[in-house]
Design a protein around this motif. Sequence first.
Motif, mmCIF file in Angstrom:
data_model
loop_
_atom_site.group_PDB
_atom_site.id
_atom_site.type_symbol
_atom_site.label_atom_id
_atom_site.label_comp_id
_atom_site.label_asym_id
_atom_site.label_seq_id
_atom_site.Cartn_x
_atom_site.Cartn_y
_atom_site.Cartn_z
ATOM 1 N N VAL A 1 73.459 87.703 24.941
ATOM 2 C CA VAL A 1 73.066 86.117 25.077
ATOM 3 C C VAL A 1 74.424 85.462 25.389
ATOM 4 N N THR A 2 74.188 84.484 26.334
ATOM 5 C CA THR A 2 75.505 83.708 26.774
ATOM 6 C C THR A 2 76.160 83.008 25.678
ATOM 7 N N ILE A 3 77.537 83.026 25.149
ATOM 8 C CA ILE A 3 77.943 82.091 24.369
ATOM 9 C C ILE A 3 78.374 80.783 24.804
ATOM 10 N N LEU A 4 77.946 79.644 24.618
ATOM 11 C CA LEU A 4 78.420 78.313 25.088
ATOM 12 C C LEU A 4 79.564 77.797 24.468
ATOM 13 N N GLU A 5 80.590 77.442 25.332
ATOM 14 C CA GLU A 5 81.658 76.731 24.732
ATOM 15 C C GLU A 5 81.259 75.390 24.596
ATOM 16 N N ALA A 6 81.525 74.886 23.234
ATOM 17 C CA ALA A 6 81.437 73.310 22.868
ATOM 18 C C ALA A 6 83.020 72.993 22.707
ATOM 19 N N THR A 7 83.219 71.735 22.434
ATOM 20 C CA THR A 7 84.390 71.082 22.233
ATOM 21 C C THR A 7 85.336 72.079 21.245
ATOM 22 N N SER A 8 84.672 72.341 20.078
ATOM 23 C CA SER A 8 85.389 73.142 18.972
ATOM 24 C C SER A 8 84.770 74.083 18.390
ATOM 25 N N VAL A 9 83.414 74.557 18.588
ATOM 26 C CA VAL A 9 82.867 75.495 18.272
ATOM 27 C C VAL A 9 82.205 76.282 19.442
ATOM 28 N N HIS A 10 81.484 77.781 19.004
ATOM 29 C CA HIS A 10 80.833 78.391 19.920
ATOM 30 C C HIS A 10 79.336 77.992 19.383
ATOM 31 N N VAL B 1 67.909 97.805 19.151
ATOM 32 C CA VAL B 1 66.195 97.344 19.239
ATOM 33 C C VAL B 1 66.253 95.996 19.342
ATOM 34 N N ASN B 2 66.964 94.993 18.647
ATOM 35 C CA ASN B 2 66.555 93.547 18.446
ATOM 36 C C ASN B 2 66.715 93.265 20.041
ATOM 37 N N THR B 3 67.561 93.456 20.859
ATOM 38 C CA THR B 3 67.702 92.919 22.264
ATOM 39 C C THR B 3 66.615 93.514 23.091
ATOM 40 N N VAL C 1 74.544 92.763 27.705
ATOM 41 C CA VAL C 1 75.970 93.376 27.320
ATOM 42 C C VAL C 1 75.976 93.140 25.926
ATOM 43 N N ASP C 2 75.935 93.966 24.878
ATOM 44 C CA ASP C 2 76.207 94.109 23.656
ATOM 45 C C ASP C 2 75.423 92.924 22.954
ATOM 46 N N GLY C 3 73.949 92.884 23.256
ATOM 47 C CA GLY C 3 73.115 91.819 22.573
ATOM 48 C C GLY C 3 73.020 90.618 23.191
ATOM 49 N N SER D 1 69.566 84.208 21.339
ATOM 50 C CA SER D 1 70.394 85.272 20.534
ATOM 51 C C SER D 1 70.051 84.985 19.077
ATOM 52 N N LYS D 2 69.116 84.249 18.922
ATOM 53 C CA LYS D 2 68.412 83.949 17.377
ATOM 54 C C LYS D 2 69.890 83.273 16.784
ATOM 55 N N GLY D 3 70.454 82.312 17.381
ATOM 56 C CA GLY D 3 71.716 81.641 16.548
ATOM 57 C C GLY D 3 71.156 80.711 15.641
ATOM 58 N N THR D 4 72.061 80.214 14.816
ATOM 59 C CA THR D 4 71.667 79.491 13.404
ATOM 60 C C THR D 4 71.991 77.957 14.002
ATOM 61 N N TRP D 5 71.185 77.281 13.187
ATOM 62 C CA TRP D 5 71.192 75.779 13.448
ATOM 63 C C TRP D 5 72.651 75.234 12.676
ATOM 64 N N PHE D 6 73.147 74.570 13.403
ATOM 65 C CA PHE D 6 74.540 73.851 13.157
ATOM 66 C C PHE D 6 75.804 74.697 13.045
ATOM 67 N N ASN D 7 75.427 75.932 12.781
ATOM 68 C CA ASN D 7 76.861 77.063 12.454
ATOM 69 C C ASN D 7 77.321 77.491 13.832
#
Length: 474
Positions: A19-28, A58-60, A88-90, A34-40
């Motif tokens: 799952v692509t990780i987006l770059e924000a101004t100060s956080v990933h 399995v999850n991927t 790649v790696d989930g 990718s089942k990311g979490t709210w706010f974190n």
Amino acid sequence: MPSFNRLISVITLAVTVSVTILEATSVHIVPPASKGTWFNPAAVVDLNSTITDSDSIVNTALVVNQTASAAGATDPNQPIPQTQVTAVDGTLTAAGSGDGTSSNTTSSRRSIVFSRSPSDYEEVFTGSGTGPSDHDASIQGTAYLTFGLVDNSTYNVDACLSFCDSVEECVFANLFYEHNNPGLDTEFSNLKCALYADVHSAAEKLNFGGQQLAPLPAGLTFIQDSSGWSSKTLVDPPTPDGYELVFGPTNGANNAPGYMGFAFLDRYDVEACAEQCNQRGADSAGGACQFFNIWRAVVNGNPTTYTCSMYFIPADESTAVNTGRATSKSPSPVATRDANWIGTSPTGGTLDATIFFFQPFAHNGNAVALLGSATGVDALPGTLTYARPLATEPGKSYQISFFQASSFSPPDEEAPAFIDVVWNGETVTTFKPGFANFEFLSVDVVAKGSDTLAFHGGAAPAWSFIDDVTVFQL
């Protein structure tokens, strides 16, 4: 939501040497797929694990979508695409997000003509649908290669199997008629022969057509007489340069030390897996990739992906102990349609309108809709459409209500979030909630009868979740 048994079975071959990780101004930001979490911020994936991360694989496998079909296509005899990496790696790539199409990138591998005959094939399933209202479906499956048109003066099985013979990777052919596709007229045939590099079953006859390709008043496309044919023999894959075969094929995947991560491929391709091992960066503790294990993942009986797991320590057959497992899980976490809703992306978009079967994202229950690229690979809006006209009465007033949340990303990234409420193809209002947790929104409309409803919006990372949609007469 009803549960179902999840089973991943494997056929393995082992060879040694974002799952692509987006770059924000100060956080990933970890995208929803990718089942990311709210706010974190995103969790850092540890690629230096010493034992195979079977859970991540399995999850991927439950999220990746690398199926395709020839239904709806108009250009036969396209070059065979190169093997693509779908995760790649989930982390899903654009190719693993799945839009039912295949790449047009041509392969450097040559096609050869085998001397197989129809007797070298066996019929896996027969077709159905011969009357005006009796329809069938084509295969929507993994390892799609290309399609051709064969003479439709008869149901030309022999010509289709000869076409499969001419393509080195082909082991399975799906033969079917496709009606109301004007793009096929110049070929004087509507009998399609779709080729695959993996064998499929009748359970994967999932593409029923339903596209408006011909000008009105012509009807939607539909499929009839869809049969499947499999080669009786499979050719052993070549051993890549610099490697030697250690064991396999077996029915177990490695659970071994020295694990460096994994990649999903869109077909069973030993050379492509070797290339992944060659290109894998050195592990900080163990050094370069020296060994890989390629295997076929089957979920609920259907081929789903082809795993290439990599190691800095060569292993042997004694570690091939992962034969799959069955557990109770909810449906595949992300889909572009269910019984009631259809998600579509604009040209160039990927998973810009989806349905998540994932309770932590839902306002109520176990499912929720999402506008915006689920994998974060584009910033385009998507459209979520109710799958059929509503049973409304002309002239009556109705209220459309729903809950929306646009707080998956930080406030600055969610500021552009918007949702258009589309009634009979026209936008009746636009909500701009900015950064907001689930909130109740509504708009009143007047019905024409058999009205259509859609929601348009989202622009990752300004995602909008939509849940609990209702339409009430006032």
